[in-house]
Every structure is written in C-alpha cells, then in structure tokens.
Design an enzyme around this catalytic site. Sequence first.
Site, PDB file in Angstrom:
ATOM      1  N   TRP A  74       0.893  -1.160   0.000  1.00  0.00           N
ATOM      2  CA  TRP A  74       0.000   0.000   0.000  1.00  0.00           C
ATOM      3  C   TRP A  74       0.929   1.207   0.000  1.00  0.00           C
ATOM      4  CZ3 TRP A  74      -1.068   4.302   3.067  1.00  0.00           C
ATOM      5  CH2 TRP A  74      -2.286   4.933   2.828  1.00  0.00           C
ATOM      6  N   ASN A 100       7.151  -3.015   6.112  1.00  0.00           N
ATOM      7  CA  ASN A 100       5.865  -2.388   6.375  1.00  0.00           C
ATOM      8  C   ASN A 100       6.137  -1.285   7.388  1.00  0.00           C
ATOM      9  OD1 ASN A 100       3.218  -1.787   6.960  1.00  0.00           O
ATOM     10  ND2 ASN A 100       2.809  -3.683   8.097  1.00  0.00           N
ATOM     11  N   HIS A 500     -28.719  24.919   9.746  1.00  0.00           N
ATOM     12  CA  HIS A 500     -27.633  25.880   9.983  1.00  0.00           C
ATOM     13  C   HIS A 500     -26.619  25.892   8.845  1.00  0.00           C
ATOM     14  CE1 HIS A 500     -29.140  26.672  13.970  1.00  0.00           C
ATOM     15  NE2 HIS A 500     -29.150  25.364  14.220  1.00  0.00           N
TER      16      HIS A 500
END
Length: 600
Positions: A74, A100, A500
Amino acid sequence: MCGIVAYIGPKDAVPILLEGLQRLEYRGYDSAGIAVGTKNGGIGHRKVKGRVADLAKALPARLKGGLGIGHTRWATHGEPSDENAHPHLDAAERIAVVHNGIIENADELKDTLKGRGVEFRSETDTEVLAHLIAAAVAQGGELEDAVRRALREVVGTYGIAVLDAERPDRIVVARNGSPIVLGIGEKEMFAASDVAALVRYTRQVVHLDDGELATIRADGFRTDTAKEPATLEVEPVHYDRAGFEHFLRKEIHEQPAAVGRALRGRLDERFHTARLGGLNLDAREIRGFRRVKVLGCGSAYYAGQIGAQLIEELARIPADAEPASEFRYRNPVVESDTLYIAVSQSGETYDTLAAVQELRRKGGRVLGIVNGVGSAIARECDGGVYLHAGPEVSVASTKSFTATAVVFALLAQHLGRLHDLSPADGRRITEGLKALPGQIAGILAEEERIAALAAEYVRYPGMLFIGRVRGYPVAREGAQKLKEVSYLHAEAYPASELKHGPLALVGPELPVIAVVPDDELLDKNLTTLGEVRARRGRVLMVGHRRTDAADDVLLVPANEPELDPILLSIPLQLFAYHAAVALGRDVDRPRNLAKSVTVE
Ligand code: F6R
C-alpha cells in the site's frame, strides 16, 4: 497496511509465499513481489505493479527455493510501480528486504548513501534499508548483528523480513510499530505481518514485541526475549468467502453470530449486569472515574461515539469520543479520574496505538476494546474486552463495528450498575442484548429490498446522511460505508444542524438518508424530514415506523432505545454494499484504502 510473509523449510517457498500474500492482500494491493534464496546461492526475485494474481502470472517457472520473503504493498513513498514494489535489494543483490511502516529519516539516509556512491532504483523509503543492511553485512559478523546495526540508524516504524543470499539457513525479522508474528511448523518456520497468512500452515505463533528482532530457521526460531508460543483460535475458513461473492457481504451476514460471541458468557442475569473479566479494575476504582474518553479512528471512532452515548445514558458518567488521530497530536490533558477507552478492530492502527502510548506515558488508565487478540493495542492497554467478532477481511468494517457497539453496551451496563442504573433497567438492557442476534438476522432477511433501493439511489451523485443524538453516529457510519465502497460522495450531519448550513445543498439532486428511531426525538426528526421534502429532496428513512414524511422507508425492529443504534446501522451496511455492487466497484478492496492503517 502492507503485508509481509516469509518462509523457510523443506518445501518450495514460492507457492507458500503467494498463498500468504493472497491472504494478506486486504492490507495493501497496489503492487506485490517475492524474493527467494535459490539453489545456486543467489536471490531470485520478481515484483510487479498490481495484484498478487498479476505477480503469480509474472513469475518465471524456474523461480524456486527453500526460503523466501514476499510483500503486498500500500504505497506511501512513491507511486505504485514495478520499481517501487518490494522486495528491495542492494546493488550486489545479496540482501533483499520487505518492509511495512515508514522510515522517517529516509531522505537523509539516502543522501548519505548516495554520497558513498549508492545508486537508488526506487522512490521508496524501504530501499535505504537494503543498502544499509548490505553495508553492515559487508563489515562482517552475523546477519542479525548487521540488521541491528542498520536499524540503529533508522528513525520510524518498521516490520521487516531480510534475506541474505550468503546465509540461506535463516531469515531475520524485526518489528518497531508494525506487527510481525512468527508461525511454528514441522521443521519449517513462517513469519508474517498478520496471522491470516499463517493459519493454513500452523496454529502455533509467537508475537514479536516492539523493538525486537528474531531469526527463523527451518528447525526453530530465536527471539530477543524468551517467548511461549500462543495457539491461534481462528480457523482457515474464517479467511474464505464461504460461498459469498464478497467478504463484505459475508461479514455483514456473520453479524448475528458475531454479536452472539461478543455476548457469550458476559451477561450476568443474577445481578442484571455484565461480566467483563479483563477490565482489571475493581468496583471502587470504577466509581472513582468522573469522565470517560473514547478514542479510535474511522469506523472504530463512530462505534466509540455510540459507546460514549451508551455510557453517558446508562452510567450517567460524562463521556465523549474523539478521533485518536487528532487526540495524539494535540498534547492532551490526561486526567487521573478519566477512564480512557481505545477502540480498534485490528489492534494495530498506528494513530490509536500512539494515543494509547501517550496516555500510558502520562499515567492515564486505558482500556482496549479490540478484536485482534494479542495485538499491539491490546497489549499496550491496562485491561479491556475482546470483541470476538472473528477475523474481518473486508477493508470496510461491519461486524467489528456492530460487535464494538455491543461490547460498549455491556461496559455501559456494568458501569451503570456500579452507579445508579436500577436492577430493572439492568434487566431491560440484558433482555435487549439477548434479542439482538435474532433481530439482526431479521434485518438481513430484508436484503433484497435494500439492494433494490440502493440500485435506485446510485443514480444520485451523492447523499446526505442525518441523525439526531442516537441516530447521529449511525448516520456517520452509514456515510462512511457508502463513500468507502461506492466512492459516491456521502456526508453526515446532525439532523439538528441541517438548517444551519447543509440544507442549502438539498434539492432533487441530493437525497437525504435519515436515521430516525422511534424515540423522544421522533417529532423533531419528522419536522426535519418535512424541511428536506419542502426543498424537493428525496428522503430515505431508516427507522421503526412508516411515515409520509419520507419517500422510502427501511424498517428495523425496535429494541431498547439505548440499543437501537446497533440495529439501525445494519440496513445502511447493506445499502452501501449493494450501491457498490450496482456501480461495479471492487467491493472488498476499495481504491486507496487498506485494512489496518499501521502508518501515521
Ligand atoms: C472503515 C474502516 C476504517 C477503520 C479504521 C480503524 O470501514 O475500516 O475506518 O475503522 O481505520 O481501524 P481499526 O479498527 O483496525 O483500528
């Protein structure tokens, strides 16, 4: 985040590494690679951008060896590419490393190494490790000592596995902030970042501690400190899709069983409270807490918000939840009369772990609500409660979210009964908890209708999720699930805040998904729905009764009001899942995400 696997033994390492990487793919899936020690004393390797399946296709048949390391990535440093994929090797291709974590001083180390003539082939931080270890090995001594010396130069987090072509009898692994677990086989040894890669081969595992280095050889292992192997409770079948097309759907459907496990043995029907043996806190200590602060990231944080509300409602102790990732960076005031609770499915999330470490350093009392048995967060806490949800493979959390909310209900009941929660209210919660698995199964049986609605709503470019008080964390988690797996824009707001600001967005193009339990706020919520429809916004309501105030209604059975958020979350999981399927998304591996965020 990033998966590591290593094997040494009499078999060919390649199929074992590939199988392990496939099991770890939920930790990262932008590139993958392996390196094996070959018979002629060299290192053979292959790495590719893409999935483990792409790596398998790209492997030359001649690549074989009795030891090897593998990685599924990743990306943090450098885009996904063949060059940036792991393993990384030194120039002589003697040392191969998978990693990692994040090396924070990688740029400085790179400059120094470049000054010594080292040429870099990737943009990664990991490559510096290969060169540093190679330089240390060249100075002589054992591989273990060389790795140790190299790691002394490194600032950052790592779980690594190192192969040395000239020492084919061993693989060295080390951890600092990123998990490494050893697997003990019959005359073979494994190492991985996650037990998922090991369960097919062994149940005997050893978790490394932070700062620890270990050597695995075919006939055993050596760690820095003496360690007793633990026996894994999980079965290989937990990591299979078991006939489901996606892990996500499988895990959604596992929820009645997961909730059953989270409750098993924990309901005290005599005193109408919960039995939570692992808290390591006696009644007097618990009564001394004046506040509760819940910390977690992402869905764990939203489950923690449900938990904080439960504690405040049932125990009447002021409680709130905060993202652990924010808490750890703001130099928090840590109070001795506050009970801190860290929530994490994996037990590895770096931000949550860092928050726990900061709390412990300042003397805070921290409980963990964690799924990963023996994980870093579980070990760092003073006590806690395991979810027992079973392994969660899909990147998007579902059963762990639900099990966390259930464990919080038990904890809130326990705290409440030590304060002013009456036996009758305690019994009411126990009965409500017992009803949950059956009620969840009932909601899952409505899947077809939820799928049909999801397929219709995906034509909108985005959706606004709203809920008031108990409904608000449910809305937040609903939006989180939808955006994660379908990539549709989804935003959650407290229903009370709509007028709001966000009401300006509402119109025929922006539907509102409203979480509306049948509680004391029902009328207020129905008024809000009226305001949406007056602006021609389509409303999908998840609640307990049919109403003209919504265009579409998904009904869930009512439980006790405090427990309703648990049930209201379930249809929104299925809604997100089916929206993603309708859009043809990669449901279990959503883009840019990974399970277990072990980097900062
Ligand atoms: C959402 C999701 C993430 C995780 C978060 C924390 O579906 O999976 O938001 O909830 O990264 O992870 P754990 O619970 O492992 O600490």
